[in-house]
Scaffold this motif. Structure first.
Motif, short mmCIF file in Angstrom:
data_model
loop_
_atom_site.label_atom_id
_atom_site.label_comp_id
_atom_site.label_asym_id
_atom_site.label_seq_id
_atom_site.Cartn_x
_atom_site.Cartn_y
_atom_site.Cartn_z
N GLY B 115 39.81 35.45 48.72
CA GLY B 115 41.19 35.88 48.87
C GLY B 115 41.67 35.70 50.29
O GLY B 115 41.97 36.67 50.95
N ALA B 116 41.71 34.45 50.76
CA ALA B 116 42.02 34.17 52.17
C ALA B 116 41.01 34.94 53.02
O ALA B 116 41.37 35.77 53.84
CB ALA B 116 43.45 34.56 52.53
N PRO B 271 47.10 42.73 55.65
CA PRO B 271 48.04 42.83 54.53
C PRO B 271 47.63 41.95 53.36
O PRO B 271 46.85 41.02 53.50
CB PRO B 271 49.35 42.34 55.14
CG PRO B 271 48.93 41.39 56.20
CD PRO B 271 47.63 41.92 56.75
N SER B 272 48.19 42.25 52.23
CA SER B 272 47.99 41.47 51.00
C SER B 272 48.28 39.99 51.23
O SER B 272 49.14 39.63 52.03
CB SER B 272 48.98 41.94 49.93
OG SER B 272 48.77 43.27 49.63
N GLN B 273 47.56 39.19 50.51
CA GLN B 273 47.89 37.76 50.43
C GLN B 273 48.12 37.47 48.95
O GLN B 273 47.20 37.08 48.22
CB GLN B 273 46.74 36.93 50.99
CG GLN B 273 46.50 37.17 52.47
CD GLN B 273 47.66 36.72 53.32
OE1 GLN B 273 47.90 35.53 53.50
NE2 GLN B 273 48.43 37.66 53.86
N ALA B 275 49.35 35.22 47.03
CA ALA B 275 49.08 33.96 46.33
C ALA B 275 47.61 33.79 46.01
O ALA B 275 47.24 32.94 45.21
CB ALA B 275 49.57 32.78 47.17
N VAL B 276 46.76 34.58 46.63
CA VAL B 276 45.34 34.51 46.27
C VAL B 276 44.88 35.81 45.61
O VAL B 276 43.67 36.07 45.53
CB VAL B 276 44.46 34.14 47.48
CG1 VAL B 276 44.66 32.68 47.84
CG2 VAL B 276 44.76 35.03 48.67
N PHE B 277 45.84 36.63 45.16
CA PHE B 277 45.51 37.83 44.39
C PHE B 277 44.62 38.78 45.18
O PHE B 277 43.67 39.36 44.64
CB PHE B 277 44.85 37.45 43.06
CG PHE B 277 45.51 36.27 42.42
CD1 PHE B 277 46.79 36.39 41.89
CD2 PHE B 277 44.89 35.04 42.40
CE1 PHE B 277 47.42 35.29 41.34
CE2 PHE B 277 45.53 33.94 41.84
CZ PHE B 277 46.78 34.06 41.30
N ALA B 278 44.90 38.89 46.48
CA ALA B 278 44.08 39.75 47.31
C ALA B 278 44.99 40.77 47.99
O ALA B 278 45.72 40.42 48.90
CB ALA B 278 43.33 38.92 48.37
N PRO B 279 44.99 42.00 47.58
CA PRO B 279 44.21 42.50 46.46
C PRO B 279 45.03 42.38 45.18
O PRO B 279 46.25 42.34 45.22
CB PRO B 279 44.04 43.97 46.81
CG PRO B 279 45.30 44.31 47.53
CD PRO B 279 45.73 43.08 48.26
N GLY B 280 44.35 42.31 44.10
CA GLY B 280 45.00 42.28 42.80
C GLY B 280 44.47 43.46 42.02
O GLY B 280 43.39 43.96 42.33
N PRO B 281 45.09 43.90 41.01
CA PRO B 281 46.45 43.54 40.59
C PRO B 281 47.48 44.01 41.63
O PRO B 281 47.19 43.95 42.80
CB PRO B 281 46.59 44.25 39.26
CG PRO B 281 45.57 45.34 39.28
CD PRO B 281 44.49 44.92 40.21
N PRO B 283 49.35 45.61 44.52
CA PRO B 283 48.99 46.58 45.57
C PRO B 283 49.65 47.94 45.35
O PRO B 283 49.01 48.98 45.55
CB PRO B 283 49.51 45.92 46.85
CG PRO B 283 49.58 44.47 46.56
CD PRO B 283 49.80 44.33 45.08
N ILE B 286 47.91 49.83 42.59
CA ILE B 286 46.62 50.36 43.06
C ILE B 286 46.85 51.59 43.94
O ILE B 286 46.14 52.60 43.82
CB ILE B 286 45.84 49.29 43.85
CG1 ILE B 286 45.49 48.11 42.94
CG2 ILE B 286 44.57 49.88 44.44
CD1 ILE B 286 44.75 46.99 43.66
#
Lengths: 324, 324, 324, 324, 324, 324
Positions: B115-116, B271-273, B275-281, B283, B286
């Motif tokens: 995830g990046a 921070p979230s990235q 486009a690579v679902f990091a973190p998914g689902p 944020p 969660i």
């Protein structure tokens, strides 16, 4: 950052009859795809790569804290392997035939590359590698992976338990099965909390309850199957938010340990294996140098470290002698 | 056993312009033959495999304690890589072209598998493997290896310093060059104490003194080039017996830090990235679940973790916003 | 046993514009499955493992002697790669950005692990490994393998010729295509002599005759496509028993060279690449030490080695300066 | 370029009782991280990658010349392994059970992939790979590496000496320990000349002097522990500038041999192993073809090669018969 | 046993602009840890290793039958990669510079080792290996693994979809996301049937429903997200016992297709890439030989195979011409 | 696309005495460089990568069709290995010592990672990898490779035949030698048709005619040494254009089988190995679940699959009991 405490998480027996072939099988629990290097490194790198930690704090804390416990597991597996190799290389160093008894062992590198010691390899002699680490960043995927990893790890532990009867291997697997079970539950609970999926229904897998295994009992009696430690002086408080509810096999309540980490026990100071130059050069010579360095630095005359087989006279003695 | 402290050993800058190509080069310092996985794992397994610990206590303490510091180094390198990848995958998830800008990057797995995020690989995308660990059991050999390993590591750090100008990479290498230098000195001193061989004459190698490197200066000013930490609440007292005498480059006295470990700094909560679902689902989803789990467990309403970019309102914000 | 002659088998041009990306492609001819490490090591180990040498002497001599030539090929490919990397790392050592120009190169380890130098890897950065060696002991199989290996090698050489226009790469592939062709013919002839199978009918494969390639012409004009050298002061006389008859493409008579080995040419003494510490520490300092060591040993004042760019004053000068 | 001399650097005993399990251990000295492939390839590539050769000529000559000796070492280790495997595969080819006796051997590929022959693997069956080559371009680092590599290699040789009592293994390790010791000294002296660091104080490591090992004595008596050969008709004159002074263990004067290379001995022509088709097809058929090819090429009627067990009648005979 | 049908499972666009860098990313879906080689080989070996097949017939049938579908997936990914490489190597064979345009591509081996073609590697050029296969024999574990594998595979497919905009890549990932989703559901249902665990609650993961992806729509419209094929003339009837109930995302009823396999489409006959000798030697020459071999064998004059771009005159034409 | 037929290409004997050490040797024929994974994957990827299929249709059809047969070979080798492992892990699950009898086996992962089952590894425990696939796109080269691959494969099969006397291993190798011979001939004929080169003169290699091997005879009697199957309902008609003429050893006419594929035989349903949890959880429990799932889906009450040891009562019985 970590602090290191020079204690093993649980007691292993002292060296007895060496079992190099058994030790080569135990390597699977160290450097195999489902060995402790994999659990340690997977959770460690997942915690390093965790984005949005504050938002997902209970889950971050869980992964980061279990990672810390896993360091203790690679340490334990190593200690078991080294214990099993002790006594296999005590011949006269530099003498033809001194290692003849291990010529046919399954993993010769434990003696050629190492000093009757653990390698970072699996039971077929293949090095552990970074490809075994899964860290997608997607929390559901990472937790699904971790649940599956613990399942495979439990399977491997059971197999090694069945395969290797050396006391160190049995003590090791008895402990790891209990603690691995806790981690399986923890990741299942995390997923349940996130999604409602009840992975605890897959328990236990393989279908051997730890209560059937004698070597698990002392740990179950101490409640080790029910609790997570934080393994941190002040961080990872929020594991309590995820790890709770009933144990899927026993129904007992899961809980967070009051102590930061298990008390642990001092490790055995394993004796020299002269035929593999471990340690080299002469142990006595090193001991003398060490003593004078201590003195020059104003440290106590005797070694300050604590080991299970600490003698009263400040001189290292062979463990085997000590316990027989 | 270890305890984990959720702080980085030194400050890295917050994310700025992403640099995936640079991040692929920094991977060499993580998973390369001379990267921090190698220093961490070599000293860790040497300490696990150490026989006759009491007799050689000062040397055991040295290796075991430096091993603990190296965990902080894999953590730092990971943090730098993740920082450099932040911002490279912020596109709309599930949208064609969202990752187009990294199609030609040198290590696509940072985005496809991760995830990046950091991988356990070197700069050519080859996984780190257990074959990089040397642990012979012969103290002179192991220390010679460690001295050589730190020499190669210093070389690699200098090369990455020259190659990657991203602020995170420069801050990282500036710090690691100083601390790696301390370890080089420590192993040279250990060998000198054991045998009289003056390996400090090989210093520095490569021939770039850290005082010529601006990014090293803040650390040198704090004396970080002169001291070892014990990285243990109560163990490893005897490092003082080995690590002393003058620094080979500056002549200043080597010393043991009074603090157990560097104070460290809280990490940035990257921070979230998306486009690579990091973190998914999602944020936010969660975060909500996390909050209600905290509540159910009787924990504070807001996340208890400390991060460098902690907001005042308990809601994760993008670091980049925060710092710009 | 071998003796080493400090000359290259053919002339390569001096360094000109660096081409690190091209150099990463040329690595395929060094460490790829069909690179020169493979030809060198296959024939070497086949000769080591050869049973019944006296009975099969002409075939043993053939394999053993071609093995010796292949050492010269790994040397040549390395020289070409190093030539192509020269000039890419001349920045100020220890300075941020000194290697910025190669941050995006395909194989960063040429600069991080190496000093702008050859690695034992293929064009994707994968290390050569011993699995590429085939040595069954069955003469027909080994020769079939060798014929196939040379076929694959010829294909790879053509591809690299097409892909990399740097003068060193073109000079290299022009030469290797001619010599590789000789080896293809030699193994086909060996099989024909043993079994009657006419593998020369598969020629050339791929279907590009070397006479269409300008860089092959100087070598064809010197008859290098027709002759084998013995590469031994007195052994391997019986290659003449296998290597004879008409060349499958030109019909000219194959022959054994009268000279033991090609005359060869002195290599260029490639200049320092300071930003990668090659050589380190200071070249001038080393030169001074070298001079005084020579003097103490009663050797000539100036270096005794012969290089293509030998100056008249005993002082190393940068090749590029010399040739421009 | 190299020339090849079809002789072994030292005498090995003829085949006697086969020892496949021992042979699998000896593989560590061939394809292990510290085996002879590593010494050969490290010094070879360091010499290929050497920049500023004229300026650092004595050091270049040293590395390049030792590289040449190491070819003889991979040859010797192979010869020992093949000797130990001789007799293990003499059954009727194509018959069930012909290889039954080696079904449980540690490295089945010696018989399945090979013809009772050496593989380019270590003692655990892992192929040697190019990752084992260190070539930084920084002279101090490369020499430090080489010193360390020889130290590890010496350790492995001692272990194999202890582990494998087959006469070929003992003769092999006796010789290699002496010559490896010379290389350790040579690299230590080189570093001392460059920096003043007295690495000879680390000697011997492991702490077994070669004079305690019976199989080393014949070589020590011939002074093989004191001299370097140039291994080149006319190059590498300047090794004399580095390799001099007293031997660190005995105090005797180091020296350059007057002969270019050791005289060496012709190898044994190891007999067919029919059950593994080595050589195949029929040895007699091949011998006949060879004879008529020789005749057609105007070569002598009998094989021109020289082997230790040369018969008087031009017909290959089994070595074992010949020597018993 | 298998029968092979020379059709692709879905239509891919014909070659257009080449995209070698994109093709190197798509390799992850072929040879990556979560690529189609992994799904194909995992299910295949699990079916081979399945014990007690009669007792667990519905589960055996499920795994064995999905394995068969996965062959079609490695075929599709290969077709996409080859399509993307078409046009990148059309230069004059044997000419310097003919491959210059791909000198800097991420995976040079697609052109050096291959003929502008698929490799069995991941997106970083690492070969797929058998270590990626999990086959424990414990049904719950294997199914848990498979569910997790499909989850990781879905993630990788989404990433490649985002990263590579070439039409062939988008068509490929659109199809694979739909079919991979079916397999995720199938393994979740199998686990639910065995244990009651509701893994469908983890859906979708990553959280991108296929209905948001345009390239998935044609397949969803045909109901491809709801059905399993048996991929066998008469076996694997019992997949119906496991694969039923509502789709976790849409609620539609899962079902078994009436057809044995998807009808599929004939593949494009990709045109020659002369600069990489694919095919070599001359295509026309081969075509002529082929025609006369057909004639001699009493086969039709024109090729009997069916391809998407079949011309009317029996002569291969370049696809790109045909479609533009 | 493929269809799968749940039958083995030939009959293997039912389990008898287990032979784990033999099974580890047979792994070479599965995952070795010359094992069936290599033949399967080489021809499969060559067919995927085939350009100009229409022009070269007979050759495409040949490679694509043989690829299909090779799937049956990986299936057969797996079946043989699993048969040989049956009975080795029947102890009480979860009991210390239950696997003690295989602690010293050569490949412990067959029991630790697997359920007494095949691994995708060679006989030394090294995973098969994608590097073993050769697919250059040049038809002559690919066919030369394939001919050589079959030659090496034949050699390995003969060695395993000699090494492992277990009935399953002998039945396996007897069959594979015959079919592998057909493929060798097919590729030689293809090359002859393309170029005139008569590679059939290299036959057989190694020089053991299959008629000397008892286990080959039943297959030769059925003409299996003379025919190719199309392995496709309607494709690959043109193999007839290449595969014809006399068999190089017997002179009999080569021919295309009238049946699409060999009739084959149902596999044995290998019994549970409880000590390795294969299958787990309880076989009886699974059988019950399976039965009720069948019922719910409207399928027959008894399992629909056909196995060699089908009982009449729908209950799995141990094979060994059944046949003794």
């Amino acid at each position: 950052m970590i602090l290191r405490i020079d204690r093993l998480q649980t007691q292993l027996p002292p060296p007895s009859d060496p079992d190099p072939v058994g030790a080569s099988a135990v390597q699977e629990l160290l450097g195999g795809k489902f060995g402790e290097m994999s659990t340690f490194m997977n959770y460690t790198y997942q915690s390093f790569n965790f984005r949005n930690r504050q938002g997902a704090r209970p889950f971050y804390d869980l992964v980061a804290s279990i990672a810390a416990e896993e360091f203790g597991h690679i340490e334990l597996v190593s200690a078991a392997i080294n214990t099993m190799l002790t006594g296999a290389a005590e011949g006269e160093p530099g003498t033809a035939g001194a290692l003849d008894s291990v010529k046919g062992t399954r993993n010769t590198q434990q003696f050629i590359a190492g000093g009757a010691a653990t390698l970072v390899q699996d039971s077929n002699g293949k090095p552990w590698n970074g490809d075994y680490v899964f860290s997608s960043g997607d929390l559901i995927e990472d937790l699904t992976h971790n649940f599956f990893l613990e399942t495979g790890a439990r399977n491997n532990k059971l197999k090694v338990y069945e395969m290797v009867e050396h006391p160190a291997a049995r003590a090791l697997t008895g402990y790891l099965l209990v603690r691995g079970g806790v981690h399986q539950v923890a990741y299942a609970r995390a997923l349940e909390n996130l999604t409602g999926a009840n992975l605890t229904k897959l328990f236990p897998s393989p279908r051997i309850p730890t209560e059937k295994i004698p070597e698990c009992q002392p740990h179950i009696e101490r409640g080790e199957h029910l609790k997570l430690y934080r393994f941190s002086p002040s961080d990872f408080q929020e594991i309590a938010a995820v790890f709770n509810g009933p144990h899927p096999e026993t129904g007992e309540e899961l809980r967070i340990a009051e102590e930061i980490q298990p008390e642990g026990v001092p490790p055995f100071d394993l004796p020299s294996q002269p035929a593999v130059f471990a340690p080299g050069p002469e142990p006595e010579e090193i001991a003398e140098i060490a003593a004078s360095l201590r003195q020059a630095a104003g440290l106590p005359k005797n070694p300050t470290g604590v080991v299970a087989n600490n003698g009263g006279n400040g001189v290292m003695k062979k463990v085997k002698d000590a316990v027989t």
